[in-house]
Design an enzyme around this catalytic site. Structure first.
Site, PDB file in Angstrom:
ATOM      1  N   TYR A   1       0.898  -1.110   0.136  1.00 43.38           N
ATOM      2  CA  TYR A   1       0.107  -0.143  -0.041  1.00 43.38           C
ATOM      3  C   TYR A   1       0.967   1.258  -0.040  1.00 43.38           C
ATOM      4  O   TYR A   1       1.792   1.252   0.870  1.00 43.38           O
ATOM      5  CB  TYR A   1      -0.944  -0.098   1.330  1.00 43.38           C
ATOM      6  CG  TYR A   1      -1.782   1.348   1.276  1.00 43.38           C
ATOM      7  CD1 TYR A   1      -2.890   1.495   0.479  1.00 43.38           C
ATOM      8  CD2 TYR A   1      -1.418   2.429   2.096  1.00 43.38           C
ATOM      9  CE1 TYR A   1      -3.748   2.516   0.511  1.00 43.38           C
ATOM     10  CE2 TYR A   1      -2.180   3.535   2.250  1.00 43.38           C
ATOM     11  CZ  TYR A   1      -3.294   3.486   1.550  1.00 43.38           C
ATOM     12  OH  TYR A   1      -3.927   4.793   1.494  1.00 43.38           O
TER      13      TYR A   1
ATOM     14  N   ASP B   1       9.254   2.956   0.317  1.00 45.40           N
ATOM     15  CA  ASP B   1       8.275   3.481   0.864  1.00 45.40           C
ATOM     16  C   ASP B   1       8.492   3.298   2.435  1.00 45.40           C
ATOM     17  O   ASP B   1       8.098   2.257   2.955  1.00 45.40           O
ATOM     18  CB  ASP B   1       6.725   2.855   0.566  1.00 45.40           C
ATOM     19  CG  ASP B   1       5.788   3.607   1.157  1.00 45.40           C
ATOM     20  OD1 ASP B   1       5.910   4.349   2.254  1.00 45.40           O
ATOM     21  OD2 ASP B   1       4.539   3.252   0.739  1.00 45.40           O
TER      22      ASP B   1
ATOM     23  N   LYS C   1       4.374   9.710   9.125  1.00 47.41           N
ATOM     24  CA  LYS C   1       4.177   9.260  10.532  1.00 47.41           C
ATOM     25  C   LYS C   1       4.890   9.789  11.432  1.00 47.41           C
ATOM     26  O   LYS C   1       4.664  10.939  12.251  1.00 47.41           O
ATOM     27  CB  LYS C   1       4.148   7.622  10.430  1.00 47.41           C
ATOM     28  CG  LYS C   1       2.999   7.171   9.473  1.00 47.41           C
ATOM     29  CD  LYS C   1       2.695   5.762   9.672  1.00 47.41           C
ATOM     30  CE  LYS C   1       1.585   5.146   8.677  1.00 47.41           C
ATOM     31  NZ  LYS C   1       0.285   5.369   8.928  1.00 47.41           N
TER      32      LYS C   1
END
Length: 515
Positions: free
Chosen positions: A139, A228, A256
Site C-alpha cells: 500500500y 516507502d 508518520k
C-alpha cells in the site's frame, strides 16, 4: 449505534475521514475517543483502553508526550503558518538527511500518499519512462498510479484506466517476478516502489538478498529504486530502515513518526534526482507543506528518539512481548505465527511451519480469529488495529506489565476460536493428529458481518490484475536477517534486530490501506 456515530454518518461518508476507523473489517461499532495520554485512549464514556495501534504507527512516544505537546503549544503562540521559509523546516530536513548517505536532499509534504506520489513523479521525469513496478499487497497511498484494481472496475472506482495500465505488479520476496516484468517491458519502467519491510499485509519481512536483488536490477535497467518508509522510517532505528537492511534506495518516502502525530510526509534522496524540483522541471508544492507546527512537533519527536538507548529499550519491550506470546501460545497448544521486528508486530493465523513471504500467504488465513481477538481485547480494555492485515506497535511508554497482560489475554482469546491453528512442537501433551478443539464456532453479528466481507474479498481476488495474487509474508523460521551497520549520526544508536517467531523451517530455495 452510538449517537456520535449517527451524527458523524450524516455529515461524513462512512462517518470518518479514513475508512479503517469505521471498524467494518472487525464487525464492531467504531471507537469514539475523547482524549489520550501516555499508553491510554479514553472514550467519550470515560472507558480507558491500553493502545497498541498508536494512530496507525506515528505515536512512537505514546499519546500527548510533554515534549511534543509543549513544542506545538509554543509554536502555535508564535504562529501556525507563515507561507515563507522558516528555520524549523531547514533544521528538521537537516536532521533527517544526516541519518543516511543517500538522503542528500529532502522536501516536506502533508501525507505519506503525497510523499510516494512525488517520488514516482520524480522517477518518471528523471528516467523519461512512465511505468511503475510495485508489489501485490503493498500500500502506497490512494492515488491512481498505485491502486490495485482490475480494469473492469476502474471506472466505477473513479480510477483512470490509462494511468492504471502503467502500474505493473510483481511478488514480494520474488526477484524472478521482477526480472520478468523488466523483460516484458524493456526500457519502460521508471521505478520500482516497495516497502522494504512490508507493513500493509500484516508484517512480512524481506528474505535475504531480496532488496539487494532489486538494487542490482534497477541499476542494470536504469530504473530508480524507491523505498516507502512511511511506517518504518524512524520506527526501528534513528533514520530509515534501509540503514539496517543494507540496501540504499535512490529515493525514500517518509511520514508518520517524523511529524510527531501531526499531518506530515517527506521524500528525499539523490541530489541529481531532487534537482529536478530545484529547476522546476517537476511541479510539487503545498500550502501547508513544511508548516511550522508540524516542524516543531517533528523536531521535538526526533530529539526524544536521539536519546541514547531509546531504540534498545524499544527492542527490549518488543522481545518481552514476543517471548510472552510464545510462552502462552505453547501453553494453549496453538500454532499461529507471531511476527515482530523491533516495536512492530502482527499475528498471522497460519501454522508456524508455513512459509509466509507474500500477500497470497497472508490472505490464506481465516478472519475469525482476529475478529475474536479484536472484540475480546476491546472489551477487556485494549485497542488493537481494526483490520487483520494492519500491524500493531509498542511505544516508549508501554510498560512491561501491559505487555505481559496483553500476551496472556490475547492468546487466551485466540484459544477460544476454532479457526485458530492448533498443534505445534511445544504442545506435546496433545496427541498427534488430535488437536484440542474449542466449542462450536461463534455466530455473532460481528462474525457474520466479517464473514460476508471476507467472502466479497475472495470473490474480488478472482479478478486480480496480471501478476496478481499479492505479496506473501515472510516465512517464519530462519536465522535473523544479516543487517548492515546502521549509519545514524551518533555511534550509540544501535541497530534493531529483525526477528521472527522461533521454530520455523527455512525457505526451501534458500533465497535471501488506507488508515
Amino acid at each position: 449505534m452510538r449517537p456520535e456515530i449517527k451524527r458523524a454518518l450524516h455529515s461524513i461518508p462512512i462517518g470518518a475521514s479514513s475508512p479503517l476507523r469505521a471498524c467494518r473489517n472487525v464487525g464492531t461499532d467504531p471507537l469514539v475517543v475523547a482524549e489520550a495520554r501516555g499508553q491510554y485512549l479514553h472514550d467519550v464514556d470515560g472507558t480507558r483502553y491500553a493502545d497498541f495501534m498508536y494512530g496507525f504507527g506515528p505515536l512512537i512516544l505514546g499519546h500527548a508526550p510533554e515534549a511534543v505537546s509543549s513544542a506545538i503549544a509554543r509554536q502555535a503562540a508564535a504562529g501556525t503558518l507563515f507561507g515563507t521559509y522558516c528555520p524549523q523546516e531547514t533544521e528538521l530536513a537537516e536532521r533527517i538527511t544526516e541519518t543516511a548517505g543517500h538522503l542528500e536532499q529532502l522536501r516536506f509534504v502533508c501525507s505519506g500518499t503525497e510523499a510516494v506520489m512525488s517520488t514516482l513523479r520524480l522517477a518518471r521525469a528523471y528516467t523519461g519512462r512512465t511505468r511503475v513496478l510495485r508489489f501485490n499487497g503493498g500500500y502506497h497511498g490512494h492515488f491512481d498510479l498505485v491502486q490495485n484494481k482490475d480494469e473492469s472496475r476502474m471506472r466505477d472506482a473513479g480510477l483512470d484506466p490509462a494511468a492504471m495500465r502503467s502500474n505493473l505488479y510483481a511478488e514480494y520476496n520474488d526477484a524472478a517476478s521482477v526480472e520478468r516484468a523488466f523483460a516484458e517491458h524493456p526500457g519502460e519502467i521508471a521505478a520500482v516502489v516497495v516497502e522494504p519491510i512490508a507493513c500493509n499485509m500484516s508484517l512480512v519481512l524481506p528474505e535475504d538478498g531480496f532488496l539487494a536483488g532489486l538494487r542490482r536490477i534497477c541499476d542494470r535497467e536504469g530504473a530508480l529504486l524507491v523505498f516507502d518508509e512511511v511506517i518504518t522510517g524512524f520506527r526501528l532505528a534513528y533514520g530509515p530502515a534501509s540503514n539496517l537492511l543494507g540496501t540504499a534506495p535512490d529515493l525514500t518516502a517518509f511520514g508518520k513518526i517524523i511529524g510527531g502525530g501531526t499531518p506530515v510526509g517527506a521524500f528525499g534522496g539523490r541530489r541529481d534526482v531532487m534537482r529536478l524540483l530545484d529547476e522546476e522541471r517537476v511541479l510539487q508544492g503545498g500550502t501547508l507543506a513544511g508548516n511550522p507546527l508540524t516542524m516543531a512537533a517533528g523536531l521535538a519527536t526526533l530529539g526524544a528518539l536521539a536519546e541514547p538507548g531509546f531504540y534498545e529499550e524499544l527492542e527490549r519491550k518488543g522481545a518481552l512481548l514476543e517471548a510472552a506470546v510464545e510462552r502462552h501460545r505453547a501453553e494453549h497448544g496453538l500454532d499461529f505465527q507471531f511476527v515482530r521486528t523491533g516495536s512492530i508486530f502482527a499475528f498471522i493465523f497460519v501454522p508456524r511451519a508455513a512459509r509466509v513471504r507474500r500477500k497470497a500467504d497472508v490472505a490464506a488465513q481465516a478472519q475469525s480469529p482476529y475478529t475474536t481477538l479484536y472484540a475480546g481485547m476491546r472489551e477487556g480494555g485494549y485497542h488493537l488495529a481494526p483490520d487483520i492485515e494492519e500491524p500493531m506497535y509498542v511505544s516508549a511508554v508501554t510498560p512491561d506489565a501491559t505487555l505481559e497482560d496483553f500476551a496472556a489475554r490475547a492468546v487466551a482469546l485466540l484459544a477460544t476460536d476454532p479457526d485458530t491453528p492448533r498443534g505445534g512442537s511445544p504442545a506435546r501433551r496433545f496427541l498427534p493428529g488430535r488437536p484440542r478443539r474449542s466449542p462450536a464456532p461463534r455466530t455473532t453479528a460481528a462474525h457474520r458481518a466479517v464473514e460476508r466481507r471476507e467472502a466479497d474479498r475472495r470473490r474480488a481476488a478472482c479478478t486480480t490484475p496480471p501478476h496478481g495474487g499479492g505479496r506473501r509474508r515472510r516465512h517464519a523460521r530462519s536465522a535473523p536477517l544479516p543487517l548492515a551497520p546502521s549509519t545514524p549520526p551518533r555511534a550509540d544508536r544501535a541497530a534493531v534486530r529483525v526477528t521472527r517467531t522461533p521454530d520455523r523451517p527455512p525457505p526451501a530455495d534458500g533465497t535471501g490501506h488506507e488508515h
